[in-house]
Design a protein around this motif. Structure first.
Motif, PDB file in Angstrom:
ATOM      1  N   GLY A  93       4.869   7.060   0.743  1.00  0.00           N
ATOM      2  CA  GLY A  93       6.170   6.641   0.663  1.00  0.00           C
ATOM      3  C   GLY A  93       7.249   7.689   0.956  1.00  0.00           C
ATOM      4  N   LYS A  94       6.899   8.997   1.086  1.00  0.00           N
ATOM      5  CA  LYS A  94       7.859  10.088   1.211  1.00  0.00           C
ATOM      6  C   LYS A  94       8.407  10.019   2.541  1.00  0.00           C
ATOM      7  CE  LYS A  94       6.599  14.168  -1.692  1.00  0.00           C
ATOM      8  NZ  LYS A  94       6.147  15.621  -1.650  1.00  0.00           N
ATOM      9  N   VAL A  95       7.783   9.453   3.554  1.00  0.00           N
ATOM     10  CA  VAL A  95       8.443   9.589   4.747  1.00  0.00           C
ATOM     11  C   VAL A  95       9.443   8.749   4.945  1.00  0.00           C
ATOM     12  CG1 VAL A  95       6.216  10.077   5.765  1.00  0.00           C
ATOM     13  CG2 VAL A  95       6.698   7.560   5.580  1.00  0.00           C
ATOM     14  N   PHE A  96       9.784   7.708   4.074  1.00  0.00           N
ATOM     15  CA  PHE A  96      10.816   6.776   4.195  1.00  0.00           C
ATOM     16  C   PHE A  96      12.106   7.470   3.284  1.00  0.00           C
ATOM     17  CE2 PHE A  96       7.198   4.177   4.573  1.00  0.00           C
ATOM     18  CZ  PHE A  96       7.679   3.710   5.946  1.00  0.00           C
ATOM     19  N   GLY A  97      11.799   8.568   2.569  1.00  0.00           N
ATOM     20  CA  GLY A  97      13.024   9.329   2.147  1.00  0.00           C
ATOM     21  C   GLY A  97      13.763   8.584   0.923  1.00  0.00           C
ATOM     22  N   GLN A  98      15.183   9.002   0.742  1.00  0.00           N
ATOM     23  CA  GLN A  98      15.748   8.534  -0.312  1.00  0.00           C
ATOM     24  C   GLN A  98      16.204   6.982  -0.341  1.00  0.00           C
ATOM     25  OE1 GLN A  98      16.406  10.650  -2.704  1.00  0.00           O
ATOM     26  NE2 GLN A  98      17.318   9.133  -3.992  1.00  0.00           N
ATOM     27  N   TRP A  99      16.012   6.494   0.917  1.00  0.00           N
ATOM     28  CA  TRP A  99      16.079   5.088   1.283  1.00  0.00           C
ATOM     29  C   TRP A  99      15.243   4.219   0.274  1.00  0.00           C
ATOM     30  CZ3 TRP A  99      12.785   1.232   2.947  1.00  0.00           C
ATOM     31  CH2 TRP A  99      13.212   0.085   3.206  1.00  0.00           C
ATOM     32  N   LEU A 100      14.102   4.392   0.345  1.00  0.00           N
ATOM     33  CA  LEU A 100      13.027   3.783  -0.434  1.00  0.00           C
ATOM     34  C   LEU A 100      13.190   3.942  -1.960  1.00  0.00           C
ATOM     35  CD1 LEU A 100      10.638   1.969  -0.272  1.00  0.00           C
ATOM     36  CD2 LEU A 100       8.883   3.919  -0.214  1.00  0.00           C
ATOM     37  N   VAL A 101      13.572   5.301  -2.440  1.00  0.00           N
ATOM     38  CA  VAL A 101      13.758   5.711  -3.947  1.00  0.00           C
ATOM     39  C   VAL A 101      14.720   4.800  -4.500  1.00  0.00           C
ATOM     40  CG1 VAL A 101      14.233   7.528  -5.254  1.00  0.00           C
ATOM     41  CG2 VAL A 101      12.792   7.984  -3.494  1.00  0.00           C
ATOM     42  N   ASN A 102      16.022   4.953  -3.665  1.00  0.00           N
ATOM     43  CA  ASN A 102      17.271   4.209  -4.060  1.00  0.00           C
ATOM     44  C   ASN A 102      16.847   2.644  -4.324  1.00  0.00           C
ATOM     45  OD1 ASN A 102      18.596   6.562  -4.192  1.00  0.00           O
ATOM     46  ND2 ASN A 102      19.576   6.223  -2.284  1.00  0.00           N
ATOM     47  N   LEU A 103      16.325   2.099  -3.151  1.00  0.00           N
ATOM     48  CA  LEU A 103      15.722   0.633  -3.272  1.00  0.00           C
ATOM     49  C   LEU A 103      15.075   0.411  -4.329  1.00  0.00           C
ATOM     50  CD1 LEU A 103      16.745  -1.650  -1.384  1.00  0.00           C
ATOM     51  CD2 LEU A 103      14.367  -1.307  -0.301  1.00  0.00           C
ATOM     52  N   ARG A 104      13.925   1.126  -4.468  1.00  0.00           N
ATOM     53  CA  ARG A 104      13.045   0.858  -5.722  1.00  0.00           C
ATOM     54  C   ARG A 104      13.896   0.916  -7.110  1.00  0.00           C
ATOM     55  NH1 ARG A 104      10.556  -1.362  -8.542  1.00  0.00           N
ATOM     56  NH2 ARG A 104       8.430  -0.950  -9.302  1.00  0.00           N
ATOM     57  N   ALA A 105      14.794   1.815  -7.206  1.00  0.00           N
ATOM     58  CA  ALA A 105      15.546   1.821  -8.681  1.00  0.00           C
ATOM     59  C   ALA A 105      16.600   0.792  -8.644  1.00  0.00           C
ATOM     60  CB  ALA A 105      16.084   3.346  -8.482  1.00  0.00           C
ATOM     61  N   THR A 106      16.659   0.075  -7.767  1.00  0.00           N
ATOM     62  CA  THR A 106      18.258  -0.886  -7.754  1.00  0.00           C
ATOM     63  C   THR A 106      17.434  -2.380  -7.738  1.00  0.00           C
ATOM     64  OG1 THR A 106      18.726  -0.680  -5.830  1.00  0.00           O
ATOM     65  CG2 THR A 106      19.729   0.447  -7.421  1.00  0.00           C
ATOM     66  N   ALA A 138       0.894  -1.122   0.016  1.00  0.00           N
ATOM     67  CA  ALA A 138       0.082  -0.035   0.203  1.00  0.00           C
ATOM     68  C   ALA A 138       0.746   1.224   0.048  1.00  0.00           C
ATOM     69  CB  ALA A 138      -0.920  -0.100   1.248  1.00  0.00           C
ATOM     70  N   VAL A 139       1.890   1.142   0.689  1.00  0.00           N
ATOM     71  CA  VAL A 139       2.877   2.365   0.762  1.00  0.00           C
ATOM     72  C   VAL A 139       3.716   2.633  -0.579  1.00  0.00           C
ATOM     73  CG1 VAL A 139       4.871   3.212   1.849  1.00  0.00           C
ATOM     74  CG2 VAL A 139       3.391   2.184   3.174  1.00  0.00           C
ATOM     75  N   LEU A 140       3.940   1.562  -1.224  1.00  0.00           N
ATOM     76  CA  LEU A 140       4.674   1.542  -2.404  1.00  0.00           C
ATOM     77  C   LEU A 140       3.662   1.998  -3.572  1.00  0.00           C
ATOM     78  CD1 LEU A 140       7.026  -1.378  -2.146  1.00  0.00           C
ATOM     79  CD2 LEU A 140       7.481   0.782  -2.484  1.00  0.00           C
ATOM     80  N   SER A 141       2.161   1.770  -3.419  1.00  0.00           N
ATOM     81  CA  SER A 141       1.336   2.228  -4.518  1.00  0.00           C
ATOM     82  C   SER A 141       1.116   3.759  -4.449  1.00  0.00           C
ATOM     83  CB  SER A 141       0.159   1.634  -4.042  1.00  0.00           C
ATOM     84  OG  SER A 141      -0.536   2.022  -3.007  1.00  0.00           O
ATOM     85  N   ARG A 142       1.384   4.231  -3.238  1.00  0.00           N
ATOM     86  CA  ARG A 142       1.615   5.939  -3.204  1.00  0.00           C
ATOM     87  C   ARG A 142       2.959   6.393  -2.816  1.00  0.00           C
ATOM     88  NH1 ARG A 142      -3.159   4.013  -0.755  1.00  0.00           N
ATOM     89  NH2 ARG A 142      -2.235   4.164   1.392  1.00  0.00           N
ATOM     90  N   PRO A 143       3.851   6.325  -3.877  1.00  0.00           N
ATOM     91  CA  PRO A 143       5.170   6.765  -3.418  1.00  0.00           C
ATOM     92  C   PRO A 143       5.237   8.256  -3.143  1.00  0.00           C
ATOM     93  CG  PRO A 143       5.317   6.432  -5.626  1.00  0.00           C
ATOM     94  CD  PRO A 143       3.808   5.601  -5.190  1.00  0.00           C
ATOM     95  N   ASP A 144       4.387   9.056  -3.819  1.00  0.00           N
ATOM     96  CA  ASP A 144       4.501  10.455  -3.725  1.00  0.00           C
ATOM     97  C   ASP A 144       3.771  10.924  -2.498  1.00  0.00           C
ATOM     98  OD1 ASP A 144       5.945  10.658  -5.972  1.00  0.00           O
ATOM     99  OD2 ASP A 144       4.059  10.729  -7.311  1.00  0.00           O
ATOM    100  N   THR A 145       3.182  10.000  -1.625  1.00  0.00           N
ATOM    101  CA  THR A 145       2.481  10.644  -0.579  1.00  0.00           C
ATOM    102  C   THR A 145       3.189   9.939   0.716  1.00  0.00           C
ATOM    103  OG1 THR A 145       0.473   9.167  -1.029  1.00  0.00           O
ATOM    104  CG2 THR A 145       0.489  11.510  -1.690  1.00  0.00           C
TER     105      THR A 145
END
Length: 264
Positions: free
Chosen positions: A217-230, A208-215
């Motif tokens: 998912g924002k609280v997890f910061g760059q960690w989640l962004v980098n993980l999702r990209a790799t 559910a958090v990953l389905s809304r990364p811009d809202t």
């Protein structure tokens, strides 16, 4: 039981089992099951009854679909089509025996009854989560709602049962399974040990958090962004579920609401 088995001597009987249990209980590193309160048992009972209704409803939907398939009609999946079953049948312009429609009406009433019972269980869990202080604190974590918060209260019982958040995540089976030997560490997929139902809810919360990364998912910061990209999507889901479990332990331990770290 698997922790007692190494202490069983000789053939298996009640006396040898009792001696093995006593020996295992005297070990300083032995793990024990925490005793639940009556309130926790009641919450767990509500969850079990709700799960039973869901399984019955799924079986009911499959039964209706199988019956129609024998008459050449393929009912689309989903509750939207199931709720409007007879409207969908009318749109197919296919004549069905009146006796079959009577049977479908009966089983569809059972489906509606099960849906109502599930809603009643959801209302009970919502009321519990609103009136329980720890449940309200858990709901401040992104991805955790009424179901996950109440089941945490029921199954975890006390955060003191775990030394830290990682131990709780390991208890839920959200850490890698080890197969190490000769000083060579080897990590496999997630262990999937422990509480299956609670692990499933944490995984769904992560989705559910990953389905809304811009809202959310924002609280997890760059960690989640980098993980999702790799990493692949399912790997990210499990990693996030692991983090949610650790955060849940911290919230239970310190009795404070979740506060997102300020992003640079």
């Amino acid at each position: 039981p698997q922790y007692v088995k190494p202490y069983v001597k000789g053939n298996k009987n009640d006396f040898i089992d009792a001696a093995a249990i006593a020996e295992a209980a005297s070990r300083p590193s032995m793990r024990f099951v925490a005793v639940k309160t009556e309130d926790a048992q009641v919450i767990a009972t509500i969850h079990r009854i709700r799960d039973g209704y869901i399984k019955e409803r799924t079986a009911c939907m499959s039964r209706i679909g199988a019956i129609l398939l024998e008459f050449g009609l393929s009912l689309p999946k989903g509750h939207a089509k199931m709720k409007a079953l007879f409207q969908w049948l009318a749109e197919q312009n296919q004549e069905l025996p009146p006796s079959l429609l009577n049977e479908l009406c009966s089983i569809h009433e059972h489906y509606s009854y099960l849906s109502q019972q599930i809603k009643k269980q959801d209302i009970k869990l919502h009321d519990i989560s609103e009136n329980n202080e720890l449940a309200r604190l858990l709901k401040t974590i992104p991805g955790i709602g009424d179901l996950t918060s109440t089941l945490c209260i029921a199954d975890v019982s006390s955060s003191n049962n775990f030394a830290n958040g990682r131990n709780m995540a390991a208890w839920l089976g959200l850490v890698p399974r080890q197969f190490s030997t000769g000083g060579k560490p080897k990590l496999l997929g997630v262990s999937k040990r422990g509480n299956k139902q609670l692990r499933t809810l944490f995984v769904h919360g992560a989705r559910a958090v990953l389905s809304r990364p811009d809202t959310t998912g924002k609280v997890f910061g760059q960690w989640l962004v980098n993980l999702r990209a790799t990493k692949p999507f399912n790997v990210v889901v499990v990693a996030l579920a692991n983090k949610l479990a650790r955060i849940a332990w911290a919230v239970l331990q310190h009795r404070q609401a979740f506060k997102a770290a300020k992003q640079p």
